[in-house]
Design a protein around this motif. Structure first.
Motif, PDB file in Angstrom:
ATOM      1  N   THR A 179       0.838  -1.205   0.000  1.00  0.00           N
ATOM      2  CA  THR A 179       0.000   0.000   0.000  1.00  0.00           C
ATOM      3  C   THR A 179       0.871   1.253   0.000  1.00  0.00           C
ATOM      4  O   THR A 179       0.610   2.210  -0.742  1.00  0.00           O
ATOM      5  CB  THR A 179      -0.929   0.004   1.224  1.00  0.00           C
ATOM      6  OG1 THR A 179      -1.677  -1.223   1.265  1.00  0.00           O
ATOM      7  CG2 THR A 179      -1.896   1.178   1.163  1.00  0.00           C
ATOM      8  N   GLY A 180       1.913   1.265   0.826  1.00  0.00           N
ATOM      9  CA  GLY A 180       2.810   2.419   0.864  1.00  0.00           C
ATOM     10  C   GLY A 180       3.562   2.611  -0.433  1.00  0.00           C
ATOM     11  O   GLY A 180       3.744   3.745  -0.896  1.00  0.00           O
ATOM     12  N   TRP A 181       4.005   1.514  -1.036  1.00  0.00           N
ATOM     13  CA  TRP A 181       4.691   1.593  -2.328  1.00  0.00           C
ATOM     14  C   TRP A 181       3.796   2.248  -3.380  1.00  0.00           C
ATOM     15  O   TRP A 181       4.256   3.015  -4.220  1.00  0.00           O
ATOM     16  CB  TRP A 181       5.076   0.184  -2.768  1.00  0.00           C
ATOM     17  CG  TRP A 181       5.395   0.029  -4.222  1.00  0.00           C
ATOM     18  CD1 TRP A 181       6.592   0.293  -4.827  1.00  0.00           C
ATOM     19  CD2 TRP A 181       4.517  -0.438  -5.255  1.00  0.00           C
ATOM     20  NE1 TRP A 181       6.506   0.027  -6.175  1.00  0.00           N
ATOM     21  CE2 TRP A 181       5.249  -0.423  -6.468  1.00  0.00           C
ATOM     22  CE3 TRP A 181       3.193  -0.861  -5.289  1.00  0.00           C
ATOM     23  CZ2 TRP A 181       4.688  -0.821  -7.675  1.00  0.00           C
ATOM     24  CZ3 TRP A 181       2.637  -1.255  -6.472  1.00  0.00           C
ATOM     25  CH2 TRP A 181       3.380  -1.238  -7.660  1.00  0.00           C
ATOM     26  N   LYS A 182       2.504   1.974  -3.304  1.00  0.00           N
ATOM     27  CA  LYS A 182       1.558   2.554  -4.254  1.00  0.00           C
ATOM     28  C   LYS A 182       1.388   4.062  -4.062  1.00  0.00           C
ATOM     29  O   LYS A 182       1.129   4.789  -5.014  1.00  0.00           O
ATOM     30  CB  LYS A 182       0.204   1.862  -4.084  1.00  0.00           C
ATOM     31  CG  LYS A 182      -0.806   2.154  -5.173  1.00  0.00           C
ATOM     32  CD  LYS A 182      -0.561   1.298  -6.382  1.00  0.00           C
ATOM     33  CE  LYS A 182      -1.761   1.243  -7.306  1.00  0.00           C
ATOM     34  NZ  LYS A 182      -2.250   2.550  -7.746  1.00  0.00           N
ATOM     35  N   LEU A 183       1.566   4.540  -2.815  1.00  0.00           N
ATOM     36  CA  LEU A 183       1.228   5.928  -2.494  1.00  0.00           C
ATOM     37  C   LEU A 183       2.443   6.840  -2.362  1.00  0.00           C
ATOM     38  O   LEU A 183       2.269   8.057  -2.205  1.00  0.00           O
ATOM     39  CB  LEU A 183       0.433   5.966  -1.176  1.00  0.00           C
ATOM     40  CG  LEU A 183      -0.897   5.215  -1.186  1.00  0.00           C
ATOM     41  CD1 LEU A 183      -1.489   5.174   0.207  1.00  0.00           C
ATOM     42  CD2 LEU A 183      -1.870   5.865  -2.156  1.00  0.00           C
ATOM     43  N   ILE A 184       3.651   6.290  -2.402  1.00  0.00           N
ATOM     44  CA  ILE A 184       4.840   7.123  -2.217  1.00  0.00           C
ATOM     45  C   ILE A 184       4.910   8.221  -3.275  1.00  0.00           C
ATOM     46  O   ILE A 184       5.223   9.383  -2.978  1.00  0.00           O
ATOM     47  CB  ILE A 184       6.112   6.242  -2.254  1.00  0.00           C
ATOM     48  CG1 ILE A 184       6.240   5.462  -0.951  1.00  0.00           C
ATOM     49  CG2 ILE A 184       7.355   7.092  -2.474  1.00  0.00           C
ATOM     50  CD1 ILE A 184       7.406   4.487  -0.926  1.00  0.00           C
ATOM     51  N   GLY A 185       4.625   7.887  -4.522  1.00  0.00           N
ATOM     52  CA  GLY A 185       4.721   8.871  -5.591  1.00  0.00           C
ATOM     53  C   GLY A 185       3.757  10.022  -5.414  1.00  0.00           C
ATOM     54  O   GLY A 185       4.115  11.192  -5.626  1.00  0.00           O
TER      55      GLY A 185
END
Length: 310
Positions: A179-185
Motif C-alpha cells: 500500500t505504501g509503495w503505491k502511495l509514495i509517488g
C-alpha cells in the motif's frame, strides 16, 4: 415631483435586488448540496437507522428493530477488536511510507537539474497509475514462496524462502508495504510542489549567513512544509486503511487467521459476506464516529502548530 418619480424606480430596484440577493448563492450551491444530500448524508442517515435493526439484505425479508444489540455484539466480537488493532497497525506502518520517506525524497532531490528531477518524479509516480488489482496480482507472483522472483533472490543468498502472505507475522506488514509503495509517488509530488512554492530568497539569505543545508532544511523548509506534512498525516489516518482494502481482498482475504484484516475489510465481510446489514451499518457508524474524532483532533492540532509564510 420629478424627484419623487425618479427615486421610486430606484427604491423599487433596490428592494428587488435585496429580495433576490439571499437566494442567488443558494441557487448556485443547490446542485452540490443536492449531490451531498443524495450521496453522503441520506446514506449516512439510513446507515444510522439500519444500525439499530436486523436485516439480511433480501428485498422481501423483514427488518427487525433490535435497539443497540448490534453495537453490543460488535464490541464483544473478538474479530472486531483484532480488526481495530490491525487498523492501528496499518496507520502507524503507513506513516513512514506516505509522510517521512516522501518528505526526505523531495528535499534530497529538490536541487537536482530539472531534467533529472522530472525523470525521478515520473518514475516514482508510476506505481500510482497502475490499477490496484493488477499491482496486487504482480506482487502475488513476486512474493510467491515457490517461484517468485523475490524468494528466488532470497534462496540465491542461501536463505529459506519467506512466506510473506502466508505467515501471520508477516502478512500485515507485506500489505502495508504494498500500500505504501503505491502511495509514495503521490505524497512525493505533493511535497515537491510545496517545496517549489517556498520563497527562494529565504533560502539564499540563510546560505549567505552561513547556514548549512541541514540548518536550511530544519529551520526553513520543514517549518514551511508543516501544513502539507499535516495534510499527508490527515489523509493517511483517514484513508490509509481504506487504501489497503484491494490488496487485502486480492492477496490475503484478511488472513491468515485474521492477521491482515482491518475495520474496512471486516465491514465489507459483514455486509457482503454474511449479509448482516445491521452489523455492517453499526460498524460503519462506529468507524465514522472514530475517524471523525481523529479528523477534528488533527485539524485542531494543524491550526495550532503549522507555520505559514504570510
Amino acid at each position: 415631483m420629478s424627484d419623487m418619480t425618479v427615486s421610486t424606480p430606484r427604491r423599487d430596484g433596490f428592494v428587488t435586488t435585496l429580495l433576490r440577493q439571499p437566494l442567488a448563492p443558494w441557487l448556485y450551491l443547490a446542485p452540490a448540496l443536492v449531490a451531498l444530500f443524495v450521496w453522503i448524508y441520506a446514506p449516512l442517515g439510513y446507515a444510522l437507522w439500519l444500525s439499530f435493526h436486523e436485516w439480511n439484505m433480501l428485498p422481501f425479508a423483514p427488518i427487525r428493530n433490535v435497539g443497540t444489540l448490534n453495537y453490543e455484539r460488535l464490541i464483544e466480537l473478538p474479530e472486531m477488536s483484532q480488526a481495530l488493532r490491525n487498523t492501528a497497525l496499518y496507520l502507524v506502518g503507513l506513516l513512514p511510507l506516505t509522510v517521512a520517506l516522501p518528505v526526505a525524497a523531495a528535499i534530497l532531490t529538490q536541487d537536482l537539474a530539472p531534467r533529472w528531477r522530472n525523470l525521478y518524479r515520473g518514475l516514482i509516480f508510476v506505481p500510482l497509475i497502475i490499477a490496484p488489482v493488477a499491482a496486487a496480482a504482480v506482487w502475488r507472483w513476486l512474493l510467491d514462496p515457490g517461484f517468485g522472483l523475490i524468494n528466488m533472490a532470497i534462496q540465491g543468498l542461501g536463505f529459506a524462502p519467506v512466506r510473506f502472505l502466508q505467515s501471520p507475522d508477516l502478512a500485515i506488514w507485506t500489505i502495508i508495504w504494498i500500500t505504501g509503495w503505491k502511495l509514495i509517488g503521490f505524497s512525493t509530488l505533493i511535497v515537491s510542489a510545496s517545496l517549489a512554492n517556498i520563497n527562494p530568497a529565504l533560502i539564499e539569505a540563510a546560505r549567505m549567513d552561513g547556514a548549512t543545508e541541514w540548518q536550511v532544511t530544519r529551520r526553513i523548509r520543514l517549518p514551511l512544509l508543516s501544513p502539507v506534512i499535516f495534510l499527508l498525516v490527515l489523509l493517511t489516518m483517514l484513508l490509509g486503511a481504506q487504501w489497503s482494502f484491494t490488496y487485502i481482498h486480492v492477496l490475503t482475504q484478511g488472513g491468515p487467521l485474521g492477521s491482515s484484516n482491518n475495520i474496512y475489510y471486516l465491514l465489507w465481510q459483514f455486509g457482503f459476506g454474511s449479509l448482516a446489514a445491521g452489523w455492517a451499518s453499526a460498524a460503519g457508524i462506529l468507524l465514522f464516529a472514530g475517524f471523525g474524532a481523529v479528523a477534528v483532533s488533527l485539524l485542531w492540532l494543524m491550526n495550532r502548530v503549522t507555520f505559514h509564510d504570510n
